[in-house]
Design a protein around this motif. Structure first.
Motif, PDB file in Angstrom:
ATOM      1  N   HIS A 181      20.449   6.615  -0.706  1.00  0.00           N
ATOM      2  CA  HIS A 181      21.905   6.760  -0.752  1.00  0.00           C
ATOM      3  C   HIS A 181      22.614   5.413  -0.861  1.00  0.00           C
ATOM      4  CE1 HIS A 181      21.515  11.006   0.296  1.00  0.00           C
ATOM      5  NE2 HIS A 181      20.684  10.650   1.258  1.00  0.00           N
ATOM      6  N   THR A 182      22.013   4.447  -1.519  1.00  0.00           N
ATOM      7  CA  THR A 182      22.629   3.113  -1.623  1.00  0.00           C
ATOM      8  C   THR A 182      22.774   2.661  -3.078  1.00  0.00           C
ATOM      9  OG1 THR A 182      20.427   2.126  -1.324  1.00  0.00           O
ATOM     10  CG2 THR A 182      21.801   2.369   0.639  1.00  0.00           C
ATOM     11  N   THR A 183      22.881   3.594  -3.997  1.00  0.00           N
ATOM     12  CA  THR A 183      23.017   3.226  -5.414  1.00  0.00           C
ATOM     13  C   THR A 183      24.345   2.516  -5.675  1.00  0.00           C
ATOM     14  OG1 THR A 183      21.627   5.090  -6.081  1.00  0.00           O
ATOM     15  CG2 THR A 183      23.050   4.112  -7.761  1.00  0.00           C
ATOM     16  N   SER A 184      25.432   3.091  -5.191  1.00  0.00           N
ATOM     17  CA  SER A 184      26.740   2.461  -5.414  1.00  0.00           C
ATOM     18  C   SER A 184      26.884   1.174  -4.626  1.00  0.00           C
ATOM     19  CB  SER A 184      27.856   3.433  -5.019  1.00  0.00           C
ATOM     20  OG  SER A 184      27.727   3.812  -3.654  1.00  0.00           O
ATOM     21  N   LEU A 185      26.092   1.029  -3.571  1.00  0.00           N
ATOM     22  CA  LEU A 185      26.166  -0.174  -2.740  1.00  0.00           C
ATOM     23  C   LEU A 185      25.765  -1.423  -3.509  1.00  0.00           C
ATOM     24  CD1 LEU A 185      26.731  -0.750   0.375  1.00  0.00           C
ATOM     25  CD2 LEU A 185      24.260  -0.870   0.601  1.00  0.00           C
ATOM     26  N   ILE A 186      24.795  -1.289  -4.426  1.00  0.00           N
ATOM     27  CA  ILE A 186      24.264  -2.457  -5.120  1.00  0.00           C
ATOM     28  C   ILE A 186      24.801  -2.578  -6.542  1.00  0.00           C
ATOM     29  CG2 ILE A 186      22.147  -2.348  -3.758  1.00  0.00           C
ATOM     30  CD1 ILE A 186      20.762  -1.243  -6.303  1.00  0.00           C
ATOM     31  N   GLU A 187      25.787  -1.776  -6.931  1.00  0.00           N
ATOM     32  CA  GLU A 187      26.310  -1.859  -8.295  1.00  0.00           C
ATOM     33  C   GLU A 187      26.867  -3.234  -8.639  1.00  0.00           C
ATOM     34  OE1 GLU A 187      29.019   1.228  -9.270  1.00  0.00           O
ATOM     35  OE2 GLU A 187      27.438   2.689  -9.715  1.00  0.00           O
ATOM     36  N   PRO A 188      27.652  -3.895  -7.747  1.00  0.00           N
ATOM     37  CA  PRO A 188      28.093  -5.256  -8.090  1.00  0.00           C
ATOM     38  C   PRO A 188      26.930  -6.212  -8.317  1.00  0.00           C
ATOM     39  CG  PRO A 188      29.394  -4.376  -6.276  1.00  0.00           C
ATOM     40  CD  PRO A 188      28.265  -3.429  -6.491  1.00  0.00           C
ATOM     41  N   ALA A 189      25.860  -6.084  -7.527  1.00  0.00           N
ATOM     42  CA  ALA A 189      24.690  -6.940  -7.708  1.00  0.00           C
ATOM     43  C   ALA A 189      23.991  -6.653  -9.028  1.00  0.00           C
ATOM     44  CB  ALA A 189      23.715  -6.741  -6.543  1.00  0.00           C
ATOM     45  N   ILE A 190      23.950  -5.387  -9.426  1.00  0.00           N
ATOM     46  CA  ILE A 190      23.356  -5.027 -10.723  1.00  0.00           C
ATOM     47  C   ILE A 190      24.143  -5.660 -11.864  1.00  0.00           C
ATOM     48  CG2 ILE A 190      22.950  -3.114 -12.309  1.00  0.00           C
ATOM     49  CD1 ILE A 190      20.849  -3.212 -10.225  1.00  0.00           C
ATOM     50  N   ASP A 191      25.472  -5.638 -11.768  1.00  0.00           N
ATOM     51  CA  ASP A 191      26.296  -6.238 -12.827  1.00  0.00           C
ATOM     52  C   ASP A 191      26.054  -7.740 -12.926  1.00  0.00           C
ATOM     53  OD1 ASP A 191      27.396  -3.813 -13.488  1.00  0.00           O
ATOM     54  OD2 ASP A 191      29.129  -4.032 -12.164  1.00  0.00           O
ATOM     55  N   ILE A 192      25.953  -8.423 -11.786  1.00  0.00           N
ATOM     56  CA  ILE A 192      25.672  -9.863 -11.810  1.00  0.00           C
ATOM     57  C   ILE A 192      24.305 -10.125 -12.425  1.00  0.00           C
ATOM     58  CG2 ILE A 192      25.299 -11.895 -10.364  1.00  0.00           C
ATOM     59  CD1 ILE A 192      27.325 -10.747  -8.400  1.00  0.00           C
ATOM     60  N   ALA A 193      23.317  -9.317 -12.067  1.00  0.00           N
ATOM     61  CA  ALA A 193      21.970  -9.500 -12.614  1.00  0.00           C
ATOM     62  C   ALA A 193      21.956  -9.297 -14.125  1.00  0.00           C
ATOM     63  CB  ALA A 193      21.007  -8.536 -11.935  1.00  0.00           C
ATOM     64  N   ARG A 194      22.677  -8.309 -14.623  1.00  0.00           N
ATOM     65  CA  ARG A 194      22.700  -8.059 -16.068  1.00  0.00           C
ATOM     66  C   ARG A 194      23.371  -9.210 -16.814  1.00  0.00           C
ATOM     67  NH1 ARG A 194      25.001  -2.281 -17.386  1.00  0.00           N
ATOM     68  NH2 ARG A 194      23.970  -2.688 -19.378  1.00  0.00           N
ATOM     69  N   ASN A 195      24.423  -9.796 -16.197  1.00  0.00           N
ATOM     70  CA  ASN A 195      25.067 -10.943 -16.830  1.00  0.00           C
ATOM     71  C   ASN A 195      24.163 -12.170 -16.832  1.00  0.00           C
ATOM     72  OD1 ASN A 195      27.416  -9.514 -17.340  1.00  0.00           O
ATOM     73  ND2 ASN A 195      28.368 -10.095 -15.410  1.00  0.00           N
ATOM     74  N   LEU A 196      23.413 -12.361 -15.750  1.00  0.00           N
ATOM     75  CA  LEU A 196      22.509 -13.506 -15.690  1.00  0.00           C
ATOM     76  C   LEU A 196      21.345 -13.364 -16.664  1.00  0.00           C
ATOM     77  CD1 LEU A 196      22.329 -14.090 -11.822  1.00  0.00           C
ATOM     78  CD2 LEU A 196      23.345 -15.631 -13.508  1.00  0.00           C
ATOM     79  N   SER A 197      20.887 -12.171 -16.891  1.00  0.00           N
ATOM     80  CA  SER A 197      19.765 -11.959 -17.797  1.00  0.00           C
ATOM     81  C   SER A 197      20.196 -11.899 -19.259  1.00  0.00           C
ATOM     82  CB  SER A 197      19.037 -10.660 -17.433  1.00  0.00           C
ATOM     83  OG  SER A 197      19.905  -9.545 -17.568  1.00  0.00           O
ATOM     84  N   GLN A 198      21.477 -11.935 -19.501  1.00  0.00           N
ATOM     85  CA  GLN A 198      21.995 -11.862 -20.863  1.00  0.00           C
ATOM     86  C   GLN A 198      21.798 -13.187 -21.589  1.00  0.00           C
ATOM     87  OE1 GLN A 198      25.807  -9.910 -21.184  1.00  0.00           O
ATOM     88  NE2 GLN A 198      26.537 -11.491 -22.566  1.00  0.00           N
TER      89      GLN A 198
END
Length: 645
Positions: free
Chosen positions: A361-378
């Motif tokens: 139940h923590t999917t929405s909890l880490i959404e900001p971290a997922i966005d940062i990771a996708r930008n860093l891997s771009q």
């Protein structure tokens, strides 16, 4: 004459003495300790307080003493007056720049203590490691007397911002100098009286400004650190101790280190040379043995004119022509920024791990971290996409989806893996895990697991037998140690990063040392550089820690609970010290928050530690920017401006 009978004669001599004293005391109590109501008794005896009157008087004195605050429930007045009570510890004094909003901290070498309150004596004051002193790194800019078009000026300003950002992220304090600092050097008048070559005069102005400031690093603003944080050269420079005046072979005049005395002696030796008017370089003018020459300089990349000519012909062609010179300068900032980003990606070959303990139940909890990771891997935008930095000719150019993003349920201490972790407040975590928008004391005590997040995140690293309190030491080390802080980013779930927040974007840029690519804006507009759809990496692949897939309704409910939990924590933080009006009770939000933190001591301590760590980092950077802001546009025409073009 017959001997009289004495009952004490049958006792030993010592017992006879004891018995006699006991009998004497009893007789005194019997005849002298009782009062008489006879009228013939001396009237002054009635004025002596004794018995019940003495006890009543003592109670009256105690009741008239000042009352202690009700916040000290375990201290009563008689104990407060006890002259034989033990000494009490006092909280450490407040330090400069040790608060930001509701967040407060204290810096001390005991920061690895599991609980901050054992040192600060304050539950709301986090204990952080001492702030490391940043050695100064200087560059010199003098635009006086030069007329440039707006495009060239904008490119130079962007290059200076890249220079400052890269050195700050590597642990230094970048400072831009101008002719104003050179004028205050005692040797300035001597240099002005000489007829020097323009190249040597500019070089001497740099050294005069450096000599005015003192011991440190003199760097060209086209020389930037381009290596891992623990690179040998960068580690040496961060120590701030430079026993000899040193230059680096291969970097031309891009980097010097030394003390103030050595710099001033070198300037004096140069200006006293008989043939100084025919010399074009300071390195040529100084006597042999002035510099110690170091060949190890792989941690710094210098984009000099000769380097650009040898490695980046597309830019050289434009710089060689006056009409295309602005276009060539405009190509340099995205090229250097892409090389900084590429170097970071090459450092973490194992990819990016977005920590996701308790994944159900923590999917929405880490959404900001997922966005940062996708930008860093771009892949960053670059005028020469397949190029490598000057100091790393064998780099691996970025390709689509090169960096793998995973969501492991446990923290892994791997040097080639960058971790982005989101630490939730225990109230937020339990609200999500149990699907409740309100928590009370009974539910917390009977239905929730203590320190659930801490135990789950460190299960692989520390096993299952260690207490949650002992795990705090390892987590703090992962957050704040030099090794851990350079390989991880720790966020608070209650302060998410938004894509449209300028302060958040700038904070991350200065943390990583390069401008992170941004997503296209919702209104159709986009920032430069614009990442194309093929450059945008996909969402991370499902790993065993990613948990079950949630439906749209379940995800919407989870986001709603998260928003309510964030609002609750915000109200509780604002309610500190405020009473509810009922017999001096605490604010209900603060009271519930205190109960949750008391039941989850380790999770609450980790949340407070990460919050204070991020707050102090922001305060440090803003204090430095406030210091440097005083010199913007002062004394020099077209002096550099610290802004994003």
């Amino acid at each position: 004459m017959p001997r009289r009978w004495n009952p004490c004669s049958y006792l030993p001599r010592r017992l006879q003495i004891v018995a006699s004293l006991t009998a004497f005391v009893l007789l005194c109590i019997l005849f002298l300790g009782t009062s008489s109501s006879d009228a013939t008794v001396d009237p002054y005896i009635d004025q002596v307080p004794f018995g019940p009157r003495l006890q009543a008087g003592a109670h009256q004195v105690v009741d008239s003493l000042p009352k202690l605050p009700k916040e000290l429930p375990y201290v009563n007045t008689p104990q407060w007056l006890n002259p034989f009570r033990g000494p009490a510890h006092t909280p450490p004094p407040e330090q400069a720049n040790s608060s930001s909003g509701d967040t407060r901290w204290y810096s001390d070498f005991k920061w690895r203590n599991p609980f901050s309150s054992s040192v600060t004596l304050d539950e709301e004051r986090a204990l952080l490691p001492p702030l490391k002193e940043r050695p100064p790194v200087y560059t010199y800019v003098d635009s006086a007397g030069r007329t440039k078009d707006e495009k060239s000026k904008a490119a130079e300003q962007e290059l200076l911002l890249i220079w400052r950002r890269a050195w700050w992220a590597s642990g230094f304090k970048p400072i831009v100098l101008s002719r104003e600092e050179a004028i205050k050097n005692p040797h300035y008048s001597t240099v002005q009286a000489l007829e020097l070559e323009p190249e040597l005069e500019m070089e001497l102005m740099r050294w005069l400004a450096w000599g005015r400031m003192g011991t440190g690093i003199l760097c060209n603003w086209l020389a930037v650190p381009m290596a891992a944080y623990d690179d040998a050269l960068l580690g040496f420079l961060r120590r701030g101790e430079y026993p000899t005046l040193t230059r680096y072979d291969g970097l031309e005049n891009g980097l010097f280190v030394g003390t103030k005395d050595d710099v001033q002696k070198t300037i004096k030796a140069v200006v006293s040379l008989p043939a100084i008017t025919r010399v074009k370089s300071l390195v040529e003018a100084v006597p042999d043995g002035t510099f110690e020459v170091d060949n190890e300089h792989s941690g710094v990349a210098f984009y000099s004119t000769s380097t650009i000519a040898a490695k980046y012909n597309a830019i050289k062609v434009k710089l060689d022509k006056a009409e295309t010179l602005p276009d060539g300068l405009a190509m340099l900032p995205p090229l250097i920024n892409s090389h900084l980003h590429m170097t970071w990606q090459n450092t973490f070959t194992s990819g990016i791990a977005v920590l996701k303990p308790l994944p159900a139940h923590t999917t929405s909890l880490i959404e900001p971290a997922i966005d940062i990771a996708r930008n860093l891997s771009q892949c960053p935008e670059s005028p020469i996409p397949a190029s490598c930095p000057p100091n790393r000719p064998k780099c691996k150019p970025c390709v689509s989806s090169q960096m793998v993003i995973t969501t492991p349920p446990v923290f892994r201490n791997t040097s080639t893996l960058f971790t982005i972790a989101t630490v939730p407040h225990p109230y937020t975590l339990n609200a999500l895990l149990h699907g409740r928008d309100q928590l009370d004391t009974r539910f917390i005590r009977r239905e929730t697991v203590r320190d659930n997040w801490m135990l789950a995140a460190t299960k692989e690293l520390l096993g299952t037998g260690l207490s949650s309190y002992a795990r705090l030491v390892y987590l703090k080390d992962a957050v704040a140690s030099p090794f851990g802080s350079s390989r991880s980013l720790w966020l608070n779930a209650e302060t998410p990063r938004h894509a449209d927040n300028t302060q958040d974007r700038d904070e991350l840029d200065f943390l990583f040392g390069f401008k992170i690519p941004r997503d296209p804006m919702p209104n159709g507009q986009s920032e430069t550089p614009v990442p194309g759809p093929e450059r945008r990496p996909p969402r991370p692949k499902t790993e065993f820690g990613d948990g079950p897939s949630l439906s749209k309704e379940e995800l919407a409910k989870e986001k709603k609970l998260l928003d309510k939990a964030r609002l609750f924590i915000s109200k509780a933080e604002r309610g500190k010290g405020r009473k509810s009006g009922k017999k001096g009770q605490k604010d209900p939000f603060t009271s519930t928050k205190d109960v949750v933190e008391a039941w989850n001591l380790a999770d609450a301590e980790s949340w407070k530690f990460v919050r204070a760590w991020n707050a102090r980092r922001r305060v440090e950077r803003r204090s430095w920017e406030a210091e440097e802001e005083a010199f913007l546009g002062k004394g020099v025409i077209d002096r550099w401006m610290d802004k994003i073009i």
